[in-house]
Design a protein around this motif. Structure first.
Motif, PDB file in Angstrom:
ATOM      1  N   MET A 122       0.854  -1.198   0.000  1.00 19.94           N
ATOM      2  CA  MET A 122       0.000   0.000   0.000  1.00 19.94           C
ATOM      3  C   MET A 122       0.898   1.261   0.000  1.00 19.94           C
ATOM      4  O   MET A 122       1.805   1.342   0.824  1.00 19.94           O
ATOM      5  N   PRO A 123       0.657   2.208  -0.914  1.00 17.70           N
ATOM      6  CA  PRO A 123       1.488   3.419  -0.887  1.00 17.70           C
ATOM      7  C   PRO A 123       1.246   4.214   0.392  1.00 17.70           C
ATOM      8  O   PRO A 123       0.158   4.137   0.979  1.00 17.70           O
ATOM      9  N   ASN A 124       2.256   4.971   0.801  1.00 12.30           N
ATOM     10  CA  ASN A 124       2.041   5.759   2.023  1.00 12.30           C
ATOM     11  C   ASN A 124       2.323   7.236   1.802  1.00 12.30           C
ATOM     12  O   ASN A 124       3.314   7.631   1.184  1.00 12.30           O
ATOM     13  N   ASP A 133     -10.875   6.940  -0.873  1.00 12.79           N
ATOM     14  CA  ASP A 133     -12.171   6.319  -0.560  1.00 12.79           C
ATOM     15  C   ASP A 133     -13.074   6.267  -1.793  1.00 12.79           C
ATOM     16  O   ASP A 133     -13.668   5.237  -2.098  1.00 12.79           O
ATOM     17  N   GLU A 134     -13.147   7.369  -2.530  1.00  8.20           N
ATOM     18  CA  GLU A 134     -14.069   7.417  -3.676  1.00  8.20           C
ATOM     19  C   GLU A 134     -13.592   6.504  -4.799  1.00  8.20           C
ATOM     20  O   GLU A 134     -14.369   6.080  -5.643  1.00  8.20           O
ATOM     21  N   ASN A 135     -12.284   6.206  -4.783  1.00  7.28           N
ATOM     22  CA  ASN A 135     -11.733   5.338  -5.821  1.00  7.28           C
ATOM     23  C   ASN A 135     -11.630   3.879  -5.352  1.00  7.28           C
ATOM     24  O   ASN A 135     -11.204   3.019  -6.099  1.00  7.28           O
ATOM     25  N   GLY A 136     -12.022   3.627  -4.109  1.00  5.74           N
ATOM     26  CA  GLY A 136     -11.937   2.274  -3.553  1.00  5.74           C
ATOM     27  C   GLY A 136     -10.502   1.792  -3.417  1.00  5.74           C
ATOM     28  O   GLY A 136     -10.232   0.592  -3.467  1.00  5.74           O
ATOM     29  N   SER A 137      -9.561   2.736  -3.241  1.00  2.00           N
ATOM     30  CA  SER A 137      -8.135   2.367  -3.190  1.00  2.00           C
ATOM     31  C   SER A 137      -7.618   2.356  -1.760  1.00  2.00           C
ATOM     32  O   SER A 137      -8.150   3.039  -0.889  1.00  2.00           O
ATOM     33  N   GLU A 138      -6.558   1.619  -1.560  1.00  7.13           N
ATOM     34  CA  GLU A 138      -5.912   1.599  -0.247  1.00  7.13           C
ATOM     35  C   GLU A 138      -4.745   2.585  -0.243  1.00  7.13           C
ATOM     36  O   GLU A 138      -3.906   2.571  -1.150  1.00  7.13           O
ATOM     37  N   LEU A 139      -4.728   3.427   0.747  1.00  4.54           N
ATOM     38  CA  LEU A 139      -3.655   4.416   0.871  1.00  4.54           C
ATOM     39  C   LEU A 139      -3.418   4.628   2.357  1.00  4.54           C
ATOM     40  O   LEU A 139      -4.374   4.890   3.108  1.00  4.54           O
TER      41      LEU A 139
END
Ligand SMILES: Cc1cc2nc3c(=O)[nH]c(=O)nc-3n(C[C@H](O)[C@H](O)[C@H](O)COP(=O)(O)OP(=O)(O)OC[C@H]3O[C@@H](n4cnc5c(N)ncnc54)[C@H](O)[C@@H]3O)c2cc1C
Length: 394
Positions: free
Chosen positions: A1-3, A25-31
């Protein structure tokens, strides 16, 4: 996961965190997002000239926890762009290295002190929380002195902050219980310039002067303080003022972290950023708020104001998250510009546009100022949806 690491928990840093969390959140991505700041509060610096400065901060936890942003405490002392690391020292003196993929630098600004020779004396400020609270305690102690002692407060710098503080000073003294002493007090506003509010332009000026007169502030222009010795404030014209409280409001300069990169900066020490708020000359670093010099439109650079820090923070957070998630960034743009200056019991003055066309004065403008100071600059807390919504660009 990018930080993503965000340095600074002021308006720019906090709104950057909200926008970055929203983007992921809107892209459903983990960050993974971490906000690293000196303390666990958003300090409402624009309110530090007011009464009760100890109430002028909001805990960061109830904003960050619901949106999954980690909070780390420490004072950043060095950033290594090549290694993508930032080093911070916490309150116990422990040093920690933070590794990042992307960085938003939002470490704000500090008081630009005037060149003063101080012997056996001191100055005060309202630049940060600790300074503002210390000043308030000092004023309280002064008001507890025997009633026959005259009280003199000298404020150096008749810009935005100096004017707001001077207009409010008698009310603040009175609030500490010494109504008679507050009435008798001298409040002196000094500036080396030939006018008050040089940066604010001619539109608001007559209203400012009227309000300062109503507040019985002595305005002394073309006057420079060279030296403070004990309770003597020595002026360049040979004059002296006996005074127990000297407050410095001589403007702000970018946080010294900006100078650490060895890049060209503007006269306030700010880093130049491009339209996406990426620091020019550095990879993977965005900057926002008082530490960044951004163009708001074709001809106006951002000012050190929360009016610019919040939208810049959102754009920097959005774009830093976008870069890390391989999503398209959006250019920062802010065409609307207003000013609202609190003028104490007289009211306030509200102007619109870069020409500072006055649109409201007195009670009407004061109501606008109070709305901004008690609502607009406060983030939502606890409610995840509302916090993410506050991170929306636009
Ligand atoms: C008295 C006063 C009155 C003002 N009035 C107005 C006004 O009426 N309207 C207006 O728009 N603006 C006003 N301003 C300006 C406004 O407060 C700033 O423009 C705004 O706070 C900038 O936001 P920022 O997030 O860039 O920086 P800041 O609010 O300064 O936040 C910087 C953050 O970085 C943290 N930090 C700093 N150094 C480090 C470090 N080394 N390591 C880790 N964390 C660090 C700080 O703790 C803080 O959390 C006023 C400022 C003052 C002082």
């Amino acid at each position: 996961m990018p930080n993503l690491l965000i340095i600074g928990g002021g308006y720019a840093g906090l709104w950057a965190a909200m926008a970055a969390a929203r983007r992921a959140d809107e892209n459903g991505s983990e960050l993974h997002i971490r906000l690293l700041s000196k303390d666990a509060y958003l300090t409402h610096r624009p309110r530090l000239y007011e009464r009760n400065p100890q109430d002028m901060r909001t805990p960061l936890g109830p904003v960050l926890e619901p949106i999954g942003v980690d909070l780390a405490l420490g004072e950043v002392t060095a950033i290594e762009p090549a290694a993508r690391t930032a080093r911070a020292t916490d309150a116990e003196g422990n040093s920690t290295e933070y590794i990042y993929d992307g960085l938003v630098l939002a470490a704000g600004s500090i008081l630009r002190p005037p060149p003063l020779d101080i012997v056996d004396g001191r100055t005060w400020s309202v630049d940060d929380y600790q300074s503002a609270v210390a000043l308030d305690q000092h004023l309280q102690a002064r008001m507890a002195e025997p009633a026959e002692d005259a009280e003199t407060v000298v404020i150096i710098g008749a810009g935005f902050t100096g004017i707001e503080l001077a207009a409010e000073m008698r009310t603040r003294l009175a609030a500490h219980g010494g109504t008679a002493r507050a009435e008798k007090a001298r409040v002196i506003l000094l500036d080396a310039a030939a006018t008050v509010s040089e940066d604010l332009g001619p539109g608001p000026r007559p209203h400012i002067l009227e309000a300062l007169q109503a507040a019985r502030v002595e305005v002394r222009l073309n006057t420079t303080v060279r030296r403070i010795k004990g309770d003597q404030v020595m002026l360049d014209d040979g004059g002296r003022i006996t005074c127990q409280t000297v407050i410095v409001t001589t403007g702000a300069q970018a946080n010294p972290l900006a100078a650490g990169f060895g890049l060209a900066t503007d006269p306030a020490g700010r880093l130049f950023v491009d339209e996406f708020l990426r620091v020019k000359g550095l990879a993977n670093i965005h900057a926002a708020g008082d530490i960044a010099h951004a163009m708001t439109d074709d001809s106006h650079a951002s000012l050190m104001s929360c009016q610019h820090a919040m939208p810049m923070g959102k754009a920097a957070g959005y774009n830093a998250a976008s870069d890390l998630l391989d999503l398209p960034p959006l250019p920062y743009q802010q065409t609307r510009y207003v000013t609202c200056l609190d003028l104490g019991p007289w009211g306030a003055v509200f102007s619109n546009g870069w020409e500072r066309q006055v649109e409201m004065i007195k009670d009407e403008a004061k109501a606008r100022k109070q709305f901004v100071m008690t609502q607009v600059i406060y983030p939502p807390t606890k409610d995840r949806a509302a916090i993410l919504e506050a991170g929306a660009l636009g």
